[in-house]
Design an enzyme around this catalytic site. Structure first.
Site, PDB file in Angstrom:
ATOM      1  N   LEU A  79      -2.931   4.618  -0.329  1.00  0.00           N
ATOM      2  CA  LEU A  79      -4.204   4.547  -0.022  1.00  0.00           C
ATOM      3  C   LEU A  79      -3.978   3.208  -0.018  1.00  0.00           C
ATOM      4  O   LEU A  79      -3.854   2.014  -0.501  1.00  0.00           O
ATOM      5  CB  LEU A  79      -4.539   4.566  -1.653  1.00  0.00           C
ATOM      6  CG  LEU A  79      -6.368   4.179  -2.189  1.00  0.00           C
ATOM      7  CD1 LEU A  79      -6.917   5.280  -0.768  1.00  0.00           C
ATOM      8  CD2 LEU A  79      -6.790   4.581  -3.092  1.00  0.00           C
ATOM      9  N   HIS A  80      -4.682   2.485   1.199  1.00  0.00           N
ATOM     10  CA  HIS A  80      -4.147   0.923   1.858  1.00  0.00           C
ATOM     11  C   HIS A  80      -5.241   0.291   1.466  1.00  0.00           C
ATOM     12  O   HIS A  80      -5.270  -0.524   0.416  1.00  0.00           O
ATOM     13  CB  HIS A  80      -4.411   1.296   2.977  1.00  0.00           C
ATOM     14  CG  HIS A  80      -2.941   2.338   3.915  1.00  0.00           C
ATOM     15  ND1 HIS A  80      -2.036   1.856   4.309  1.00  0.00           N
ATOM     16  CD2 HIS A  80      -3.401   3.068   4.322  1.00  0.00           C
ATOM     17  CE1 HIS A  80      -1.439   2.577   4.984  1.00  0.00           C
ATOM     18  NE2 HIS A  80      -2.124   3.456   4.725  1.00  0.00           N
ATOM     19  N   ASP A  81      -6.629   0.414   1.841  1.00  0.00           N
ATOM     20  CA  ASP A  81      -8.068  -0.338   1.594  1.00  0.00           C
ATOM     21  C   ASP A  81      -7.917  -0.930   0.146  1.00  0.00           C
ATOM     22  O   ASP A  81      -8.648  -1.518   0.241  1.00  0.00           O
ATOM     23  CB  ASP A  81      -8.971  -0.283   2.174  1.00  0.00           C
ATOM     24  CG  ASP A  81      -8.326  -0.244   4.000  1.00  0.00           C
ATOM     25  OD1 ASP A  81      -7.355  -1.324   4.310  1.00  0.00           O
ATOM     26  OD2 ASP A  81      -9.632   0.178   5.106  1.00  0.00           O
ATOM     27  N   THR A 109       0.800  -1.127  -0.094  1.00  0.00           N
ATOM     28  CA  THR A 109      -0.077  -0.331  -0.211  1.00  0.00           C
ATOM     29  C   THR A 109       1.016   1.212   0.106  1.00  0.00           C
ATOM     30  O   THR A 109       0.677   2.118  -0.384  1.00  0.00           O
ATOM     31  CB  THR A 109      -0.914   0.032   0.999  1.00  0.00           C
ATOM     32  OG1 THR A 109      -0.463   0.081   2.304  1.00  0.00           O
ATOM     33  CG2 THR A 109      -1.734  -1.237   0.902  1.00  0.00           C
TER      34      THR A 109
END
Length: 319
Positions: free
Chosen positions: A248-250, A194
């Site tokens: 931007l992880h999820d 990420t």
């Protein structure tokens, strides 16, 4: 191919919200059976409300939302309002949801769906793994109804909430241990991945320039999230990872399910540290599995950030 049956377990959270929007914008690929929420980025009452706010934003109030566990298995809850704002979605500019919260507990919903589904279900886990762990403890047979679990969590390198641990696994390391050791088809997208997917000014502008309510809202959510996550000018301790822009992880989980060709990874032996104090919640990945310690997860290592943001922008333009 028919749409993939999918349940998203999350703790919205700004990046969870963007992940939900990407899933909503992909009806040909996903049969979204429901959204389950857990305490994590903010307490449970807020995560359950925020999931429904995003359903309203995307005009997908047909997708049911279930509230789950209000705290980790053994520890006190740790939250992240400093990153996501006091409400979890900035400072409360999205309206209160009017769609109802489902009366069934998220864990009961997971057990019901995974034991009765005609086809195995994919689980996208975007927060602490408490709901899934409790479901596995209550009903181990649900493993037979899981096609795969794709989780955002963990790290091969440094953490983001402690030097050793990533936030989702740190919040409930004991739940993560239950899930990792359950013998499920598991894919991990950790900070190593990420942190390659950065919300640069140009990518943020592309979302805003969609000119749609969803595009403008996505940009409005990400702008303050970015400032608090990666602003070394006002607070150098914020930018611990020397990132040029906020990660931007999820949404990487949903992007992986849509376009696995944008990622590379390999089988590893994954474990979660639950006994130590300095390394609580640390993911330990052995990249050289053996017959005595076989691989139990696919660990993703690289991501095509341009491709992921192109996908996100293209799909959100459809909402």
């Amino acid at each position: 191919m028919p749409p993939r049956p999918l349940i998203i377990d999350c703790d919205p959270g700004v990046d969870d919200a963007i992940a939900l929007l990407l899933a909503f914008a992909s009806p040909a690929e996903f049969d979204l059976l429901g959204i389950t929420t857990v305490a994590g980025n903010v307490p449970l009452a807020l995560t359950a409300a925020n999931a429904r706010r995003i359903c309203h934003l995307a005009q997908r109030t047909d997708v049911p939302v279930y509230a789950g566990c209000p705290r980790p298995l053994l520890r006190s809850l740790v939250t992240a309002e400093d990153i996501h704002g006091s409400t979890g979605l900035g400072e409360g500019w999205l309206p209160e949801p009017t769609m109802p919260l489902q009366p069934q507990h998220a864990v009961a919903f997971l057990i019901e769906q995974l034991t009765t589904a005609a086809a195995p279900i994919t689980l996208a886990t975007l927060g602490p793994l408490t709901n899934l762990a409790v479901a596995l403890i209550q009903c181990p047979a649900i493993a037979g109804g899981i096609d795969q679990v794709v989780m955002m969590g963990g790290s091969l390198g440094p953490g983001n909430v402690t030097p050793a641990a990533e936030f989702n696994l740190y919040v409930d390391p004991h739940a993560a241990k239950v899930v990792v050791e359950a013998g499920l088809p598991l894919t991990m997208l950790g900070l190593d991945v990420t942190h390659q997917v950065l919300t640069t000014p140009d990518r943020l502008a592309a979302l805003e320039n969609l000119g749609t309510p969803v595009g403008k809202a996505a940009a409005k959510l990400l702008r303050p999230y970015g400032q608090s996550e990666c602003d070394s000018r006002s607070d150098p301790s914020r930018n611990r990872h020397s990132l040029a822009a906020p990660p931007l992880h999820d949404p990487c989980v949903i992007a992986y399910l849509l376009r696995p060709d944008l990622f590379t990874g390999r089988p590893m032996r994954l474990a979660v540290e639950t006994e130590g104090t300095l390394c609580l919640g640390r993911t330990v990945a052995n990249a050289y599995p053996s017959p005595t310690t076989p691989a139990n997860a696919t660990v993703i290592e690289t991501a095509d950030a341009e491709g992921i943001y192109a996908l996100l922008t293209e799909r959100l333009g459809k909402l």
